[in-house]
Motif scaffolding. Structure first.
Motif, PDB file in Angstrom:
ATOM      1  N   MET A  42       0.833  -1.205   0.000  1.00 21.95           N
ATOM      2  CA  MET A  42       0.000   0.000   0.000  1.00 21.95           C
ATOM      3  C   MET A  42       0.872   1.262   0.000  1.00 21.95           C
ATOM      4  O   MET A  42       0.428   2.314  -0.454  1.00 21.95           O
ATOM      5  N   ALA A  43       2.090   1.156   0.500  1.00 21.82           N
ATOM      6  CA  ALA A  43       2.986   2.315   0.561  1.00 21.82           C
ATOM      7  C   ALA A  43       3.744   2.535  -0.745  1.00 21.82           C
ATOM      8  O   ALA A  43       4.410   3.563  -0.896  1.00 21.82           O
ATOM      9  N   LEU A  44       3.644   1.615  -1.692  1.00 25.71           N
ATOM     10  CA  LEU A  44       4.318   1.808  -2.978  1.00 25.71           C
ATOM     11  C   LEU A  44       3.692   3.000  -3.693  1.00 25.71           C
ATOM     12  O   LEU A  44       2.476   3.191  -3.654  1.00 25.71           O
ATOM     13  N   PRO A  45       4.499   3.799  -4.361  1.00 29.65           N
ATOM     14  CA  PRO A  45       3.954   4.974  -5.052  1.00 29.65           C
ATOM     15  C   PRO A  45       3.023   4.569  -6.200  1.00 29.65           C
ATOM     16  O   PRO A  45       3.442   3.871  -7.128  1.00 29.65           O
ATOM     17  N   GLN A  46       1.779   5.008  -6.112  1.00 36.69           N
ATOM     18  CA  GLN A  46       0.790   4.681  -7.145  1.00 36.69           C
ATOM     19  C   GLN A  46       1.161   5.310  -8.488  1.00 36.69           C
ATOM     20  O   GLN A  46       0.804   4.779  -9.535  1.00 36.69           O
ATOM     21  N   GLN A  65       8.144  -6.858 -12.898  1.00 39.44           N
ATOM     22  CA  GLN A  65       9.249  -5.968 -13.247  1.00 39.44           C
ATOM     23  C   GLN A  65       9.328  -4.701 -12.394  1.00 39.44           C
ATOM     24  O   GLN A  65      10.361  -4.038 -12.391  1.00 39.44           O
ATOM     25  N   ILE A  66       8.261  -4.386 -11.683  1.00 40.34           N
ATOM     26  CA  ILE A  66       8.292  -3.169 -10.864  1.00 40.34           C
ATOM     27  C   ILE A  66       8.094  -3.485  -9.386  1.00 40.34           C
ATOM     28  O   ILE A  66       8.922  -3.146  -8.548  1.00 40.34           O
ATOM     29  N   VAL A  67       7.002  -4.166  -9.065  1.00 36.54           N
ATOM     30  CA  VAL A  67       6.666  -4.399  -7.663  1.00 36.54           C
ATOM     31  C   VAL A  67       7.643  -5.375  -7.001  1.00 36.54           C
ATOM     32  O   VAL A  67       8.139  -5.111  -5.903  1.00 36.54           O
ATOM     33  N   MET A  68       7.933  -6.494  -7.645  1.00 37.80           N
ATOM     34  CA  MET A  68       8.811  -7.494  -7.018  1.00 37.80           C
ATOM     35  C   MET A  68      10.228  -6.974  -6.754  1.00 37.80           C
ATOM     36  O   MET A  68      10.758  -7.192  -5.672  1.00 37.80           O
ATOM     37  N   PRO A  69      10.871  -6.280  -7.714  1.00 37.56           N
ATOM     38  CA  PRO A  69      12.200  -5.739  -7.385  1.00 37.56           C
ATOM     39  C   PRO A  69      12.183  -4.732  -6.230  1.00 37.56           C
ATOM     40  O   PRO A  69      13.129  -4.667  -5.448  1.00 37.56           O
ATOM     41  N   LEU A  70      11.097  -3.968  -6.123  1.00 39.53           N
ATOM     42  CA  LEU A  70      10.993  -3.022  -5.013  1.00 39.53           C
ATOM     43  C   LEU A  70      10.693  -3.715  -3.689  1.00 39.53           C
ATOM     44  O   LEU A  70      10.868  -3.135  -2.623  1.00 39.53           O
ATOM     45  N   ILE A  75      10.115  -9.134   1.304  1.00 39.76           N
ATOM     46  CA  ILE A  75      10.088 -10.570   1.004  1.00 39.76           C
ATOM     47  C   ILE A  75      11.190 -11.289   1.773  1.00 39.76           C
ATOM     48  O   ILE A  75      10.985 -12.382   2.308  1.00 39.76           O
ATOM     49  N   ALA A  76      12.369 -10.677   1.865  1.00 43.53           N
ATOM     50  CA  ALA A  76      13.467 -11.282   2.629  1.00 43.53           C
ATOM     51  C   ALA A  76      13.108 -11.386   4.103  1.00 43.53           C
ATOM     52  O   ALA A  76      13.385 -12.404   4.754  1.00 43.53           O
ATOM     53  N   VAL A  77      12.465 -10.359   4.645  1.00 40.43           N
ATOM     54  CA  VAL A  77      12.095 -10.373   6.061  1.00 40.43           C
ATOM     55  C   VAL A  77      11.040 -11.443   6.323  1.00 40.43           C
ATOM     56  O   VAL A  77      11.158 -12.220   7.279  1.00 40.43           O
ATOM     57  N   ILE A  78      10.015 -11.499   5.493  1.00 41.51           N
ATOM     58  CA  ILE A  78       8.966 -12.510   5.666  1.00 41.51           C
ATOM     59  C   ILE A  78       9.562 -13.903   5.492  1.00 41.51           C
ATOM     60  O   ILE A  78       9.235 -14.827   6.240  1.00 41.51           O
ATOM     61  N   GLY A  79      10.448 -14.059   4.534  1.00 40.38           N
ATOM     62  CA  GLY A  79      11.124 -15.342   4.354  1.00 40.38           C
ATOM     63  C   GLY A  79      11.929 -15.741   5.582  1.00 40.38           C
ATOM     64  O   GLY A  79      11.923 -16.899   5.995  1.00 40.38           O
ATOM     65  N   LEU A  80      12.610 -14.768   6.191  1.00 44.83           N
ATOM     66  CA  LEU A  80      13.370 -15.050   7.408  1.00 44.83           C
ATOM     67  C   LEU A  80      12.440 -15.406   8.560  1.00 44.83           C
ATOM     68  O   LEU A  80      12.730 -16.325   9.330  1.00 44.83           O
ATOM     69  N   PHE A  81      11.307 -14.702   8.676  1.00 50.18           N
ATOM     70  CA  PHE A  81      10.327 -15.044   9.712  1.00 50.18           C
ATOM     71  C   PHE A  81       9.864 -16.486   9.559  1.00 50.18           C
ATOM     72  O   PHE A  81       9.808 -17.244  10.521  1.00 50.18           O
ATOM     73  N   TYR A  82       9.514 -16.871   8.329  1.00 45.93           N
ATOM     74  CA  TYR A  82       9.061 -18.241   8.089  1.00 45.93           C
ATOM     75  C   TYR A  82      10.182 -19.250   8.327  1.00 45.93           C
ATOM     76  O   TYR A  82       9.959 -20.307   8.916  1.00 45.93           O
TER      77      TYR A  82
END
Length: 169
Positions: A42-46, A65-70, A75-82
């Motif tokens: 939600m914080a990504l610039p619209q 090409q835009i959302v995933m690289p940003l 994703i790394a944090v959630i992956g570490l949590f899991y």
């Protein structure tokens, strides 16, 4: 009364007892992780997404090409949590898996360190059994090393991902 009772009954009704799926499915979708990721997205610039749409990008292309690289940090944090949650989990395995062949390593290590169950030379992969105290310490190291190896690679994303995906209010 106990939070685990309905979950156990559900796992039993789905015929997942003595299955590795009984360990994966109940914790695969944690609400906290979804809230963190939703807040980040939600914080990504619209304006960035709108500009991509104007340029003719499809939703799939915008995602990859835009959302995933940003989103590498969150994703790394959630992956570490899991990863930490699954690596340290032994309680669900105690509840749902009776077959010792399917026990995860943490449950095997727990049975040895806490309950004092002896490990055979075959389980240890050695021909001669070492002193019990040294084996217990080696077991603790085995339990810690994988997370210690993963964390330095994700550490640079950790603070950024937690702060960026945090709920603001």
């Amino acid at each position: 009364t106990n939070r685990e009772e309905p979950l156990y009954l559900m796992i039993k009704e789905l015929h997942l007892l003595d299955s590795l799926w009984s360990l994966i499915l109940p914790t695969a979708f944690a609400a906290f992780n979804f809230i963190v990721m939703r807040s980040f997205f939600m914080a990504l610039p619209q304006e960035l997404l709108e500009a991509a749409r104007i340029d003719g990008a499809s939703d799939f292309r915008i995602l990859w090409q835009i959302v995933m690289p940003l989103s590498k940090a969150v994703i790394a944090v959630i992956g570490l949590f899991y990863a930490v949650a699954y690596w340290n989990a032994f309680f669900n395995a105690m509840l749902y898996i009776n077959d010792q062949e399917l026990w995860p390593i943490q449950l095997i290590l727990r049975s040895y360190v806490i309950q004092g169950t002896s490990m055979t030379a075959d389980q240890l992969g050695v021909q001669q059994t070492a002193a019990p105290q040294s084996i217990k310490m080696a077991v603790v190291v085995v339990a810690l090393v994988p997370i210690l190896l993963v964390y330095p690679f994700l550490q640079k994303y950790f603070s950024k991902g937690v702060i960026t995906g945090a709920v603001k209010g």
